[in-house]
Motif scaffolding. Structure first.
Motif, mmCIF file in Angstrom:
data_model
loop_
_atom_site.group_PDB
_atom_site.id
_atom_site.type_symbol
_atom_site.label_atom_id
_atom_site.label_comp_id
_atom_site.label_asym_id
_atom_site.label_seq_id
_atom_site.Cartn_x
_atom_site.Cartn_y
_atom_site.Cartn_z
ATOM 1 N N LEU A 43 9.536 0.476 2.631
ATOM 2 C CA LEU A 43 9.038 -0.352 3.731
ATOM 3 C C LEU A 43 7.532 -0.531 3.649
ATOM 4 N N ASN A 44 7.089 -1.690 4.055
ATOM 5 C CA ASN A 44 5.661 -1.935 4.225
ATOM 6 C C ASN A 44 5.420 -2.280 5.684
ATOM 7 N N LEU A 45 4.307 -1.811 6.189
ATOM 8 C CA LEU A 45 3.991 -2.105 7.585
ATOM 9 C C LEU A 45 2.614 -2.754 7.672
ATOM 10 N N LEU A 123 16.024 -14.469 1.268
ATOM 11 C CA LEU A 123 15.797 -14.222 -0.157
ATOM 12 C C LEU A 123 15.778 -12.722 -0.486
ATOM 13 N N ILE A 125 14.635 -10.402 1.434
ATOM 14 C CA ILE A 125 13.519 -9.710 2.076
ATOM 15 C C ILE A 125 13.744 -9.693 3.579
ATOM 16 N N GLU B 15 0.065 -4.345 -15.747
ATOM 17 C CA GLU B 15 -0.887 -5.168 -14.996
ATOM 18 C C GLU B 15 -1.524 -6.259 -15.865
ATOM 19 N N PRO B 48 14.013 -9.632 -5.239
ATOM 20 C CA PRO B 48 13.776 -10.063 -3.860
ATOM 21 C C PRO B 48 12.543 -10.957 -3.749
ATOM 22 N N GLY B 49 12.697 -12.031 -3.002
ATOM 23 C CA GLY B 49 11.582 -12.946 -2.810
ATOM 24 C C GLY B 49 11.526 -14.068 -3.827
ATOM 25 N N TYR B 73 4.832 -13.520 1.148
ATOM 26 C CA TYR B 73 5.576 -13.750 2.387
ATOM 27 C C TYR B 73 4.945 -13.046 3.579
ATOM 28 N N VAL B 74 3.775 -12.488 3.342
ATOM 29 C CA VAL B 74 3.048 -11.864 4.440
ATOM 30 C C VAL B 74 1.734 -12.625 4.560
ATOM 31 N N PRO B 75 1.330 -12.989 5.767
ATOM 32 C CA PRO B 75 0.079 -13.730 5.919
ATOM 33 C C PRO B 75 -1.076 -13.030 5.203
ATOM 34 N N VAL B 78 -3.953 -9.652 6.223
ATOM 35 C CA VAL B 78 -3.544 -8.776 7.325
ATOM 36 C C VAL B 78 -3.783 -7.324 6.940
ATOM 37 N N LYS B 79 -3.903 -6.505 7.951
ATOM 38 C CA LYS B 79 -4.199 -5.095 7.736
ATOM 39 C C LYS B 79 -2.923 -4.364 7.304
ATOM 40 N N VAL B 80 -3.033 -3.635 6.205
ATOM 41 C CA VAL B 80 -1.886 -2.870 5.725
ATOM 42 C C VAL B 80 -1.946 -1.480 6.356
ATOM 43 N N LEU B 81 -0.919 -1.136 7.094
ATOM 44 C CA LEU B 81 -0.904 0.181 7.736
ATOM 45 C C LEU B 81 -0.171 1.208 6.887
ATOM 46 N N HIS B 82 0.810 0.726 6.157
ATOM 47 C CA HIS B 82 1.633 1.641 5.375
ATOM 48 C C HIS B 82 2.286 0.840 4.257
ATOM 49 N N GLN B 83 2.206 1.377 3.055
ATOM 50 C CA GLN B 83 2.778 0.616 1.942
ATOM 51 C C GLN B 83 3.599 1.512 1.032
ATOM 52 N N GLU B 84 4.852 1.147 0.877
ATOM 53 C CA GLU B 84 5.728 1.923 -0.010
ATOM 54 C C GLU B 84 6.120 1.135 -1.252
ATOM 55 N N TYR B 85 5.999 -0.170 -1.169
ATOM 56 C CA TYR B 85 6.284 -0.953 -2.366
ATOM 57 C C TYR B 85 5.221 -2.024 -2.535
ATOM 58 N N VAL B 87 3.951 -5.812 -3.881
ATOM 59 C CA VAL B 87 4.503 -7.157 -3.995
ATOM 60 C C VAL B 87 3.881 -7.843 -5.198
#
Lengths: 180, 134
Positions: A43-45, A123, A125, B15, B48-49, B73-75, B78-85, B87
């Motif tokens: 998850l990403n938040l 898709l 997501i 990368e 996905p995506g 798919y994310v504006p 924006v501030k990232v609070l938590h990231q597990e994967y 993009v």
């Protein structure tokens, strides 16, 4: 002539950096049980102005195989990945994709309007919109003229206060979130 | 492990692959399943995506390459609070054996999963070689 060749030695540091990143990430306690190994789904938040946005990669999962529930400030994602029973095990040459039933529970950040959660699956997501409670959205404070010698903080209409009074009622019921 | 499909690992760190685009992007190796059917092999990749329009599937010589472009798919900003994967785009390539009929490879895309059907090439009939005596 250089004695030391740095050329590739930085790669080692990059690995180390990545490893440390990974370790640090797993220390995050906001997400229950994310201390050992990787949970599915990842998850990403994000924080936007008026909402939190939770995203997950759920390729191949259909809306009917996904269940989102919320109870007592805990959001539960439950689902079933693609059915592999039609293909006998010995026919697989390689199997890396997640399969079977999975579940993950997340304690929601504070000050989220639980009743206004919405979700969409597109898709592969999943996006869950968590609107912030009005108390969290920055709001202009009117400063009174110095003559009256008092500073007044203007509070808007306070639906926040009323909703704060009844969380026990809301929390006792489990609510399903419709997925678009 | 079967020799029908050998995965090609990129020589360079992942990368580096995306360097040619205007902005730096990450490239990830998507998880795949490969299973055998009576007709050949089926490959499924989690992308996905990615849409049918943004996926590229290429067979050159005996190398099968799949590339999936993921539109953000994310504006932005924006501030990232938590990231597990992370993009980014998806890339993976395989070496096909002669057993696969390269001409008849087909693919479809569904809910972020790419399915590639790799039919087995028909076995050539045994051919009798005429021996001429002088």
């Amino acid at each position: 002539m250089p004695v030391f060749r740095w050329g590739h030695s930085w790669d080692a540091f990059r690995d180390l950096e990545r490893e440390v990143d990974r370790l640090l990430q797993s220390v995050n306690l906001t997400f229950q049980g994310f201390r050992f190994g990787r949970q599915f789904p990842s998850l990403n938040l994000f924080e936007l102005e008026e909402e939190y946005l939770l995203t997950a990669e759920l390729p191949g999962i259909r809306v009917e195989d996904l269940e989102l529930t919320i109870a007592g400030g805990v959001l539960t994602l439950k689902g079933k990945s693609h059915d592999t029973s039609a293909i006998p095990e010995e026919r697989y040459r390689r199997q890396e994709r997640v399969r079977g039933v999975w579940q993950r529970a997340i304690t929601l950040p504070e000050r989220v309007q639980e009743e206004k959660l919405s979700a969409e699956l597109n898709l592969g997501i999943l996006k869950i919109h968590l609107p912030k409670a009005e108390a969290v959205i920055p709001r202009q404070i009117q400063v009174a003229d110095g003559d009256s010698s008092s500073v007044q903080a203007e509070r808007g209409a306070s639906p926040v206060a009323t909703s704060n009074n009844q969380p026990t009622i809301r929390h006792s019921t489990t609510k399903s979130i419709p997925i678009e | 492990m079967s020799q029908d499909m050998i995965e090609q690992r990129p020589d360079k760190p992942e990368e580096d692959v995306a360097k040619e685009t205007t902005e730096p992007r990450y490239v990830f190796t998507p998880p795949i399943d490969i299973f055998e059917t009576d007709e050949g092999l089926v490959l499924r990749a989690d992308l996905p995506g990615v849409t049918a329009e943004t996926v590229e599937l290429q067979v050159q010589d005996n190398k099968l390459t799949l590339f999936g472009h993921v539109a953000p798919y994310v504006p932005e900003g924006v501030k990232v609070l938590h990231q597990e994967y992370g993009v980014g785009d998806f890339l993976r390539s395989f070496i096909l054996s002669d057993e696969v009929d390269h001409e008849r490879i087909s693919a479809k895309f569904n809910h972020g999963v790419l399915e590639v059907v790799l039919p087995r090439a028909p076995k050539p009939e045994p051919r009798r070689i005429q021996i001429n005596s002088q």
